[in-house]
Design an enzyme around this catalytic site. Structure first.
Site, PDB file in Angstrom:
ATOM      1  N   HIS A   1      87.236  69.719   2.641  1.00 55.06           N
ATOM      2  CA  HIS A   1      86.469  68.620   2.052  1.00 55.06           C
ATOM      3  C   HIS A   1      85.511  69.099   0.976  1.00 55.06           C
ATOM      4  CE1 HIS A   1      82.718  69.548   4.341  1.00 55.06           C
ATOM      5  NE2 HIS A   1      83.535  69.902   5.303  1.00 55.06           N
TER       6      HIS A   1
ATOM      7  N   CYS B   1      85.163  73.638   9.438  1.00 58.46           N
ATOM      8  CA  CYS B   1      86.011  73.099   8.370  1.00 58.46           C
ATOM      9  C   CYS B   1      85.828  73.889   7.077  1.00 58.46           C
ATOM     10  CB  CYS B   1      85.707  71.624   8.146  1.00 58.46           C
ATOM     11  SG  CYS B   1      86.503  70.538   9.349  1.00 58.46           S
TER      12      CYS B   1
END
Length: 518
Positions: free
Chosen positions: A401, A420
C-alpha cells in the site's frame, strides 16, 4: 501448500545417497568406488572434500576417511571417499537445507539438476575432484560469493575485528572529540582503510575528515544513512561479528542450489532485508523501488501469492494488536487529534456495533489487555494505507500500500511497518498493475482518487508476488550484504550445521509470524 522434497540424505558413510531414488536409478547403479581414478586422484578427491568449507559446507558432515586408511585398506578408503563424495555432491547440487518452517520463499527443484548424470560422472571420472569443483560453482554468483566467503573466513581466522565498547547509545558527531570511542572506531574501520591507524593516528581522539570518509563508506556498504553520524544503528552494525558475515555467505550459497529455472512470467519480487521491490519480466527489471517492511517484532512473512485487485481510497480496519499497542497511547494523549485524522471508535453493545465519540472516553482505564473498542480509519490523505492498496489474498492479511509517511523512505533501514509492504512509488506500480484493465487509465484513476470514495478494480491479469528473504545479492559482480534483520539467516545456518540432513522434511505452507496490517 505442502510439498515433499525427496532425496533423503543421512550424514552416514554407511549409506548410499538417495539422489538415485528420485531419478529412478537403483542405488546399485553407483559403484562403491571409482572405476578409473588412480590412487593419486582419490587422494586429490579427499583433499577437495576436506576443503568443503570453501563452499559453505562443513567437511565433518561427510566423514572423509583419513589418509592413513589409503595404505592400510585401499579398497575401503576408496569406497568411503566415494560415499563422502556422493553425499557432498548431493548437497552441492540440491542444497543441504531442504526446507525451513515458514520459509516458503526457499526454492528447490530437484528436477532442475540431473543428479544421476552427475553421480555417473563422479564414478567414472579420472579426476573426481574436478566434478566436485564444477558442482560447487553451479549456483548463480557462486564464484563471487565464494571469494567473499574466503575473505571473511580469513578475517575470522585472524581473530575478526575488535568490538567497540562504551556508550554506544550516544551518537558520535563528526568533528567531536572522544578519547574512548574514536580510537576504537578507527581500529574497527581500519578494515576498510588501514591508514586510519597508521602512526599517531591510532590514538587520535578527534573524529576528523579521514575518519568521516571511512564511516560514510561503511554506512553506504551496509545500506545505512550516509550522514557520518555514528548513532545506535551504526554502532550496532559495526559490532556485528565477522562470523555472522561468514554464516550469511554460507546461507547465500546454499539457498541458490537446486533452484528452479527463472520464471519468464511478469512478476513482483520483494527482497525484505534489502527493502526493495522489483517488477520483473524475465530477467528485465521493469520497476525498482524502495519499500518499508515489518518491524523485528512484527515481521513480514514470506509469501508466494498473486495480486488480484487494487483498492482506491481504502479505509483501514485497524487490527486488534495495532489498536491496543499503537493507537491506544495516542488516544490517551489526544483523542480529538486522532478523531481529526479520521479514526473512528466502535463498541459492541447488546449485540450491535455502535460508534463511540473518543473524546467522551476515559482512556486511562484501559490497557493492552483491556481494550473493548474497534477502530477504523476513514479514507483520506492521513489514512495509514495512503490512497492505494494492492490486494494479494493470503492468510496473513498482508498487502502492499501507499503511505502518508513519505519521509521514512530516506532511511537506510526501513523495518517500520506491522508486516505489510509500504511502497515508495505506488503510482508507478499502479500503472503497471492496471495495464490492460479496461477503462482504468490515468484520468479515470485521478477521478476516483479525487472523489475520496472507496472503490476497487480487479486486475485483468493477476501478478505473482514473492516476498523473500535474501540478505546477500550480487550486483555487477560485487557482493552486497544487508543485515539479518529477522535473524532468519542465523536460523538457516543452524540448520546447515546440523549433523544429519533430513531431505524428506516437508515444506510448511508458512507459519504466521503476525496478523493484521501494517
Amino acid at each position: 501448500m505442502r510439498a515433499v522434497l525427496v532425496l533423503s540424505l543421512l550424514a552416514s558413510t554407511a549409506l548410499l545417497p538417495p539422489p538415485a531414488l528420485s531419478q529412478g536409478v537403483a542405488p546399485a547403479a553407483y559403484p562403491a568406488a571409482s572405476e578409473v581414478a588412480s590412487p593419486a586422484a582419490m587422494a586429490r578427491l579427499a583433499d577437495r572434500l576436506s576443503r568443503l568449507a570453501e563452499d559453505g559446507l562443513d567437511p565433518r558432515h561427510y566423514h572423509v576417511p583419513p589418509a592413513e586408511l589409503a595404505a592400510a585398506d585401499p579398497a575401503r578408503y576408496n569406497a568411503e571417499t566415494m560415499r563422502a563424495a556422493r553425499a557432498a555432491l548431493t548437497d552441492l547440487l540440491l542444497g543441504r537445507v531442504a526446507s525451513l518452517r515458514g520459509r516458503v520463499d526457499l526454492r528447490r527443484d530437484p528436477s532442475s539438476v540431473n543428479v544421476s548424470a552427475w553421480m555417473a560422472e563422479l564414478g567414472t571420472a579420472r579426476e573426481p575432484a574436478e566434478v566436485i569443483e564444477r558442482a560447487s560453482n553451479l549456483p548463480p554468483d557462486a564464484p563471487a560469493l565464494k571469494a567473499e566467503l574466503a575473505r571473511y573466513r580469513a578475517l575470522v581466522a585472524a581473530g575478526g575485528w575488535p568490538r567497540i565498547t562504551g556508550d554506544t547509545r550516544r551518537t558520535l558527531e563528526p568533528g567531536s572529540t572522544d578519547a574512548a570511542r574514536v580510537p576504537q572506531l578507527r581500529a574497527r574501520l581500519a578494515f576498510i582503510d588501514a591508514a586510519l591507524v597508521e602512526g599517531a593516528a591510532a590514538t587520535n581522539p578527534v573524529y576528523d575528515e579521514r575518519l568521516l570518509a571511512a564511516v560514510r563508506q561503511f554506512q553506504a556498504q551496509e545500506g545505512l544513512e550516509t550522514d557520518g553520524r555514528v548513532g545506535a544503528i551504526t554502532w550496532a552494525t559495526l559490532n556485528i561479528p565477522a562470523e555472522a558475515k561468514v554464516n550469511q555467505l554460507r546461507v547465500a550459497l546454499d539457498m541458490r542450489r537446486g533452484q528452479p529455472p527463472r520464471s519468464t512470467e511478469r512478476r513482483i519480487e520483494v527482497n525484505i532485508p534489502h527493502y526493495r521491490l522489483q517488477l520483473l519480466e524475465g530477467d528485465r527489471v521493469v520497476r525498482d523501488m524502495a519499500v518499508i517492511v515489518g518491524r523485528r517484532d512484527r515481521q513480514t512473512p514470506m509469501l508466494n501469492v498473486r495480486m488480484t485487485s487494487v483498492q482506491f481510497n481504502p479505509q483501514w480496519g485497524v487490527p486488534e494488536r495495532n489498536a491496543r499497542e499503537d493507537l491506544l497511547p495516542r488516544f490517551r494523549r489526544d483523542p480529538a487529534a486522532m478523531q481529526a485524522r479520521g479514526y473512528r471508535m466502535y463498541q459492541r453493545i447488546d449485540g450491535e456495533v455502535v460508534e463511540i465519540d473518543p473524546t467522551t472516553i476515559d482512556f486511562s482505564g484501559y490497557s493492552r489487555t483491556n481494550f473493548p473498542y474497534y477502530i477504523r480509519q476513514d479514507a483520506g490523505d492521513t489514512n495509514a494505507l495512503g490512497r492505494i492498496k494492492f490486494v494479494m489474498p493470503n492468510g496473513d492479511d498482508i498487502y502492499m500500500h501507499d503511505t502518508p509517511d513519505r519521509h521514512l523512505f530516506s532511511r537506510g533501514q526501513r523495518a517500520f511497518s506491522s508486516g505489510c509492504i509500504r511502497l515508495e512509488r505506488p503510482m508507478e506500480l499502479l500503472s503497471e498493475a492496471l495495464s490492460g484493465t479496461g477503462s482504468w487509465d490515468r484520468a479515470q484513476v485521478d477521478r476516483v482518487l479525487a472523489s475520496r470514495a472507496t472503490r476497487s478494480a480487479p486486475l485483468a491479469r493477476s501478478i505473482p508476488v514473492r516476498l523473500h528473504y535474501t540478505t546477500v545479492i550480487v550486483e555487477g559482480g560485487r557482493v552486497v550484504m544487508r543485515q539479518d534483520i529477522y535473524e532468519l539467516d542465523a536460523e538457516y545456518a543452524r540448520a546447515l550445521d546440523r549433523a544429519q540432513n533430513q531431505r524428506l522434511a516437508s515444506v510448511d505452507g508458512g507459519a504466521a509470524r503476525n496478523t493484521g496490517t501494517r
